[in-house]
Design a protein around this motif. Sequence first.
Motif, PDB file in Angstrom:
ATOM      1  N   THR A 471       0.854  -1.305  -0.010  1.00 27.97           N
ATOM      2  CA  THR A 471      -0.076   0.043   0.137  1.00 27.97           C
ATOM      3  C   THR A 471       0.853   1.175  -0.185  1.00 27.97           C
ATOM      4  OG1 THR A 471       0.028  -0.301   2.808  1.00 27.97           O
ATOM      5  CG2 THR A 471      -1.757  -1.168   0.868  1.00 27.97           C
ATOM      6  N   ASP A 472       0.210   2.196  -0.067  1.00 28.48           N
ATOM      7  CA  ASP A 472       0.684   3.951  -0.286  1.00 28.48           C
ATOM      8  C   ASP A 472       1.088   3.877   0.926  1.00 28.48           C
ATOM      9  OD1 ASP A 472       0.809   4.502  -3.544  1.00 28.48           O
ATOM     10  OD2 ASP A 472      -0.520   4.818  -2.753  1.00 28.48           O
ATOM     11  N   ALA A 473       2.052   5.165   1.528  1.00 23.03           N
ATOM     12  CA  ALA A 473       2.528   5.090   3.032  1.00 23.03           C
ATOM     13  C   ALA A 473       1.624   5.846   3.325  1.00 23.03           C
ATOM     14  CB  ALA A 473       3.580   6.371   2.814  1.00 23.03           C
ATOM     15  N   GLY A 474       1.267   5.279   4.508  1.00 21.87           N
ATOM     16  CA  GLY A 474       0.089   5.645   5.475  1.00 21.87           C
ATOM     17  C   GLY A 474      -1.320   5.142   5.016  1.00 21.87           C
ATOM     18  N   TYR A 475      -1.865   4.511   4.315  1.00 28.06           N
ATOM     19  CA  TYR A 475      -2.734   3.344   3.899  1.00 28.06           C
ATOM     20  C   TYR A 475      -2.628   1.952   4.014  1.00 28.06           C
ATOM     21  CZ  TYR A 475      -3.616   7.517   0.643  1.00 28.06           C
ATOM     22  OH  TYR A 475      -4.150   8.988  -0.163  1.00 28.06           O
ATOM     23  N   PRO A 476      -4.705   1.953   4.986  1.00 24.70           N
ATOM     24  CA  PRO A 476      -4.136   0.284   5.405  1.00 24.70           C
ATOM     25  C   PRO A 476      -4.518  -0.388   4.010  1.00 24.70           C
ATOM     26  CG  PRO A 476      -6.802   2.297   5.717  1.00 24.70           C
ATOM     27  CD  PRO A 476      -5.776   2.958   4.842  1.00 24.70           C
ATOM     28  N   ALA A 477      -4.644  -1.066   4.227  1.00 27.15           N
ATOM     29  CA  ALA A 477      -4.705  -2.544   2.974  1.00 27.15           C
ATOM     30  C   ALA A 477      -6.167  -2.423   2.848  1.00 27.15           C
ATOM     31  CB  ALA A 477      -4.967  -4.166   3.621  1.00 27.15           C
ATOM     32  N   GLY A 478      -6.427  -1.849   1.307  1.00 23.10           N
ATOM     33  CA  GLY A 478      -8.039  -1.956   0.333  1.00 23.10           C
ATOM     34  C   GLY A 478      -8.401  -3.779  -0.318  1.00 23.10           C
ATOM     35  N   ILE A 479      -8.777  -3.053  -1.049  1.00 22.30           N
ATOM     36  CA  ILE A 479      -9.608  -4.229  -1.765  1.00 22.30           C
ATOM     37  C   ILE A 479      -9.236  -4.520  -3.439  1.00 22.30           C
ATOM     38  CG2 ILE A 479     -12.306  -4.618  -0.502  1.00 22.30           C
ATOM     39  CD1 ILE A 479     -12.986  -3.469  -2.939  1.00 22.30           C
ATOM     40  N   GLY A 480      -8.152  -3.801  -3.452  1.00 26.59           N
ATOM     41  CA  GLY A 480      -6.633  -3.623  -4.944  1.00 26.59           C
ATOM     42  C   GLY A 480      -7.836  -3.089  -5.567  1.00 26.59           C
ATOM     43  N   VAL A 481      -7.510  -2.721  -7.107  1.00 30.72           N
ATOM     44  CA  VAL A 481      -8.066  -1.917  -8.207  1.00 30.72           C
ATOM     45  C   VAL A 481      -9.706  -3.178  -8.878  1.00 30.72           C
ATOM     46  CG1 VAL A 481      -7.659  -1.202 -10.515  1.00 30.72           C
ATOM     47  CG2 VAL A 481      -6.213  -0.856  -8.547  1.00 30.72           C
ATOM     48  N   ARG A 482      -9.051  -4.110  -9.234  1.00 30.03           N
ATOM     49  CA  ARG A 482      -9.559  -5.183  -9.199  1.00 30.03           C
ATOM     50  C   ARG A 482     -11.253  -5.268  -8.604  1.00 30.03           C
ATOM     51  NH1 ARG A 482     -12.110 -10.529  -9.361  1.00 30.03           N
ATOM     52  NH2 ARG A 482     -12.272 -11.648 -10.943  1.00 30.03           N
TER      53      ARG A 482
END
Length: 544
Positions: A471-482
């Motif tokens: 992830t980018d600095a400071g961001y939590p994990a997301g669900i992804g672009v897909r």
Amino acid sequence: MAKEQLQVLNALDAAKTQWYHFTAIVIAGMGFFTDAYDLFCISLVTKLLGRIYYHRSGAAKPGSLPPNVSSAVNGVAFCGTLAGQLFFGWLGDKLGRKKVYGMTLMLMVISSVASGLSFGREPKAVMTTLCFFRFWLGFGIGGDYPLSATIMSEYANKKTRGAFIAAVFAMQGFGILAGGMFAIAVSAGFKAGFPAPAYKDDPVGSTVPEADYVWRVILMFGAIPAAMTYYWRLKMPETARYTALVAKNLKQAESDMSKVLEVEIKEEREKHAEVAGRNNEFGLFSKEFARRHGWHLLGTTTTWFLLDIAFYSQNLFQKDIFSAIGWIPAAQTMNALEEVFRIARAQTLIALCSTVPGYWFTVLFIDRIGRFAIQLMGFFFMTVFMFALAIPYDHWTHRENRIGFVVMYSLTFFFSNFGPNATTFVVPAEIFPARFRSTCHGISAACGKAGAIIGAFGFLYAAQPKDPRKTDAGYPAGIGVRNSLIVLGCINVLGLVFTLLVPESKGKSLEEMSKENSESDGDGERNGAGQVQVQNRGSSGNVV
């Protein structure tokens, strides 16, 4: 039972297309050119802002805006726009379109300049003032939506009204294109004048001090087109529909339209007193309004809301999607100005090949195949292409397939603009009564901006990789672009369903759509609204 249609309104509905119509398109359209430039140019410089103000010594990647700062910078203008749409939409019905029209433009000019100045040297001071002025910039932009749409709809004739309103909105495409082209020119000029190594070779030297001027110049440029049309907005007369139906001054409406349109309007002295004595049968929050227009308002608000979640997610975060598929090189392989140049070039290509053509396809076909068909088609193909990108997403990330990804991605933009992004703007300006037209358009547009806020804030987090280490600095994990693209595709499906609530207004007068010629029993039908008596004058009519 229907009332007889006023001759001045008949004249507007039947008037041939003439120079003043094009003048009004340009005057109103330059506001939308500025709107789009100002709203989307921020996405061109957010990575640069991160490099300049949030550099971390020893980091493997260039500095980036912290999540809360990035959300604020990208989304605060939409918050202002939402507030401005509600406020100026209401004010346009209370004070008149003309009185409010210049106020919004001047606010945009001042705020554009102030955004680029953004006082201070410390990151917190710069970002705070930037967000403050972009909120007020958005507030002015918000007023432009209901006022421009309402003014154009009330000036236009019945035959080409959809194309005229859509042409005003289509200037957004040129605004997005101009933003990318100007950013290319500025970044290329600074890059040539102040060469710098890539970040991986020299982290500090990759961002030259002069880069701080680049983002400021790009943001401030938006003030120029707005300032150029300010005088002409002040010269526009009030629309005849507002003057006759809301202000109840039929004589003034006849006089105003005779000056700017090449038509001879038969004076109806016997109706002056009748119009002045008419009382509005129902209010905006009445049961009668809900019965006549409640489903229509639900349709315009929901479709605009759903459309803007997808549209603004795509527009604001093109750079992230292009980076994810490798179309834009890794940030550490470029210097700061090179990154601005690459991002601007990618977004300009998308605008040139899909965004701008999509808008003008709508202008060309909206009065031929209708608003409903275009909106339904747009949502359908946006869904198709979004799923076509998302389901085989891994396939598109391979180098040899990236061009295919960009083509498919461009098609989603094409069908959003040759589709609901244009029609959601056109329809609310046509289907509501004159005394509520600006307000209802403002409410519909504000719901759209609520969707844009969700898109701006939500996609920023959702599109982050599932792996916390990536992830980018400071961001939590997301669900992804897909998975984010799959969610946007499902949102488009909902937009298609709610389109069924929106009526078709092609070829009908504004009074026929709004039922303003119906008596207070609200039977909703019009029975032959009087004969049109219009004589075209020569080409010597006065044009503002």
